[in-house]
Motif scaffolding. Sequence first.
Motif, PDB file in Angstrom:
ATOM      1  N   GLY A  92       0.775  -1.225   0.000  1.00 41.22           N
ATOM      2  CA  GLY A  92       0.000   0.000   0.000  1.00 41.22           C
ATOM      3  C   GLY A  92       0.806   1.274   0.000  1.00 41.22           C
ATOM      4  O   GLY A  92       0.258   2.361  -0.149  1.00 41.22           O
ATOM      5  N   LEU A  93       2.140   1.175   0.186  1.00 38.45           N
ATOM      6  CA  LEU A  93       2.951   2.389   0.281  1.00 38.45           C
ATOM      7  C   LEU A  93       3.443   2.875  -1.076  1.00 38.45           C
ATOM      8  O   LEU A  93       4.108   3.912  -1.155  1.00 38.45           O
ATOM      9  CB  LEU A  93       4.157   2.135   1.205  1.00 38.45           C
ATOM     10  N   GLY A  94       3.166   2.154  -2.134  1.00 39.82           N
ATOM     11  CA  GLY A  94       3.615   2.568  -3.463  1.00 39.82           C
ATOM     12  C   GLY A  94       2.630   2.133  -4.523  1.00 39.82           C
ATOM     13  O   GLY A  94       1.689   1.382  -4.268  1.00 39.82           O
ATOM     14  N   GLU A  95       2.851   2.603  -5.748  1.00 37.74           N
ATOM     15  CA  GLU A  95       1.954   2.276  -6.852  1.00 37.74           C
ATOM     16  C   GLU A  95       2.500   1.088  -7.616  1.00 37.74           C
ATOM     17  O   GLU A  95       3.687   1.045  -7.958  1.00 37.74           O
ATOM     18  CB  GLU A  95       1.821   3.481  -7.786  1.00 37.74           C
ATOM     19  N   ASN A  96       1.631   0.101  -7.869  1.00 39.98           N
ATOM     20  CA  ASN A  96       2.003  -1.107  -8.604  1.00 39.98           C
ATOM     21  C   ASN A  96       3.183  -1.823  -7.950  1.00 39.98           C
ATOM     22  O   ASN A  96       4.153  -2.196  -8.606  1.00 39.98           O
ATOM     23  CB  ASN A  96       2.334  -0.758 -10.063  1.00 39.98           C
ATOM     24  N   GLU A  97       3.093  -1.995  -6.635  1.00 39.09           N
ATOM     25  CA  GLU A  97       4.152  -2.653  -5.875  1.00 39.09           C
ATOM     26  C   GLU A  97       3.582  -3.860  -5.125  1.00 39.09           C
ATOM     27  O   GLU A  97       2.407  -3.896  -4.785  1.00 39.09           O
ATOM     28  CB  GLU A  97       4.806  -1.687  -4.896  1.00 39.09           C
ATOM     29  N   ILE A  98       4.444  -4.844  -4.885  1.00 33.08           N
ATOM     30  CA  ILE A  98       4.057  -6.087  -4.217  1.00 33.08           C
ATOM     31  C   ILE A  98       4.991  -6.318  -3.034  1.00 33.08           C
ATOM     32  O   ILE A  98       6.210  -6.163  -3.161  1.00 33.08           O
ATOM     33  CB  ILE A  98       4.136  -7.286  -5.181  1.00 33.08           C
ATOM     34  N   LEU A  99       4.403  -6.696  -1.901  1.00 28.37           N
ATOM     35  CA  LEU A  99       5.184  -7.063  -0.722  1.00 28.37           C
ATOM     36  C   LEU A  99       5.299  -8.585  -0.668  1.00 28.37           C
ATOM     37  O   LEU A  99       4.296  -9.301  -0.794  1.00 28.37           O
ATOM     38  CB  LEU A  99       4.508  -6.550   0.550  1.00 28.37           C
ATOM     39  N   VAL A 100       6.508  -9.091  -0.500  1.00 27.54           N
ATOM     40  CA  VAL A 100       6.753 -10.529  -0.384  1.00 27.54           C
ATOM     41  C   VAL A 100       7.591 -10.765   0.868  1.00 27.54           C
ATOM     42  O   VAL A 100       8.683 -10.203   1.000  1.00 27.54           O
ATOM     43  CB  VAL A 100       7.499 -11.088  -1.615  1.00 27.54           C
ATOM     44  N   GLU A 101       7.072 -11.593   1.776  1.00 28.46           N
ATOM     45  CA  GLU A 101       7.811 -11.980   2.973  1.00 28.46           C
ATOM     46  C   GLU A 101       7.848 -13.498   3.050  1.00 28.46           C
ATOM     47  O   GLU A 101       6.804 -14.160   3.028  1.00 28.46           O
ATOM     48  CB  GLU A 101       7.162 -11.394   4.230  1.00 28.46           C
TER      49      GLU A 101
END
Length: 534
Positions: A173-182
């Motif tokens: 949610g902190l950027g546009e067209n971004e994905i978080l992977v953990e």
Amino acid sequence: MFKNLTGKTVFIIAVLLVFCYGIVGIPHGGLKQSIANRINLGLDLRGGIHLVLGVHVAEAIGSATDRDVARIEAALQAAGVTGATVGKTDAAHPETISVTGVPVAKTSDVRSLLQGTDYQIYDVSSANGGFTLTMKHSAITDLETRTLDTSIETIRERIDKLGVSEPVIQKYGLGENEILVELPGVDDPARVEDIIQSTAKLEIHEVVGGPYENDQAGLTANSGVIPPDSVLMHGTGSAGAPDQVFLLKRASEVEGTDFRDAQPSQDVNGRPNITFTLTTEAGDRFYKYTSAHSRTSDKPGSMAIVLDNKVREVAGINSAIRDRGEIEGGFTKDQANDLSLMLRTGALPATISYLETRTVGPSLGAASIRQGVEAAVAGMLAVMVFMLIYYKGAGINADLALALNLLILLGFMGFSHATLTLPGIAGVILTIGMGVDSNVLIFERIREELRAGKTAAAAVKEGFAHAWTTIVDTHVTTIVSAAILFLFGTGPVKGFAVTLTFGLLANLFTAVFVSRLIFDAHLQGKGRTAELSI
């Protein structure tokens, strides 16, 4: 008020046994290992890798318009329109297609074709005897959203097949067209990064010219101008060959989304390769292309197998191919396995780049667990001592309910195989405070009723009745807040929301039901002269 105490006691014991099973399951490998098998540790406790990926959605738009360019060319040819040129003249605007050189007599026919149902996602304008198709903003937004969603699902499927437990893969949610992977507990982060980053964008293009030694040689061979429907691309062309440049038709004949299945295999010489199966529609399209360019056709030609925008193999077309084929490219066994995995799980619709990479070591996770547990134990002991001192005998009731609250909370997490994170441990500690808060509300109401001159039994009854509404209100509002954190938060924040929610649900059961049963059991048979130590 003392009826069915035996039944209630049996019910509570049964509930506790169920949640004890939720914590350890069927014990094997020791108590600690049994608990670890039921409750997963998050990235911050177990160690692993944290990635923020940027998705290049413009590539998906360019790929979509490239395919439409080929469709329009075929439609114009079928309509008998000759001399028209279809292409994309502005690389900075991949959403735009131009149609030029339309004969005047065919202008009306071409306009009708371009404004038909097949191209509704474009706005069509005309000028100087040509047409410009511009993808609508709504279509671009929809394509960007689908590209991001597809990328997330593709990455998730790849990670799941690698056996990484409890990964977090979601929009960032902190950027546009971004994905978080953990990825907790990753043993080989380099390999996982390669698999995630690679688009596995396998395409088959028609070879127009080449190979050339370099880009300049390619330009020279084509009079210094690359046709708008073609592209220069680097690659080896065969295993062990040096880097070369090929002129390929821009629109692919087959691309990653056309693959139905792919499996690692071996060629006739025992070398690793990949066998693939196309979808029915793609197989029909590929058969048409290979039939028209096989060695026995009027226009024999070659096709380039392109992986991640690099030519891996250039092959002649001996005969028509429909929906089954093989990919040979000097692969190692692991490369063949990884590539077939990526093709089976689907090609990413666009390339991705790493925007942030953080690695958490397991030693830091072990320290976090130890400090978190120490904080939870210290907080719980301090609360229990306070309740014993301030509420005397009733404090034992509160302490017992608090211990059962934690047991039920861990059982909840074991049954749901929830992931415990460092913020999750904070949620456990907060649950301790919320549990005590409920007991304080109930005990203070009981004290008020006793000061009003009511008997102990009546005071307990009225105290629980009056405190119930307040307890439910506080818990419901907190659960709603936790739900919002879960919906919009990232992995660690979700861990906090999960443990807090489970803890609040457990607290409603222990503070109201279990505590009431303990009071009722204590007062049973003592009559109006019974006293409470509170």
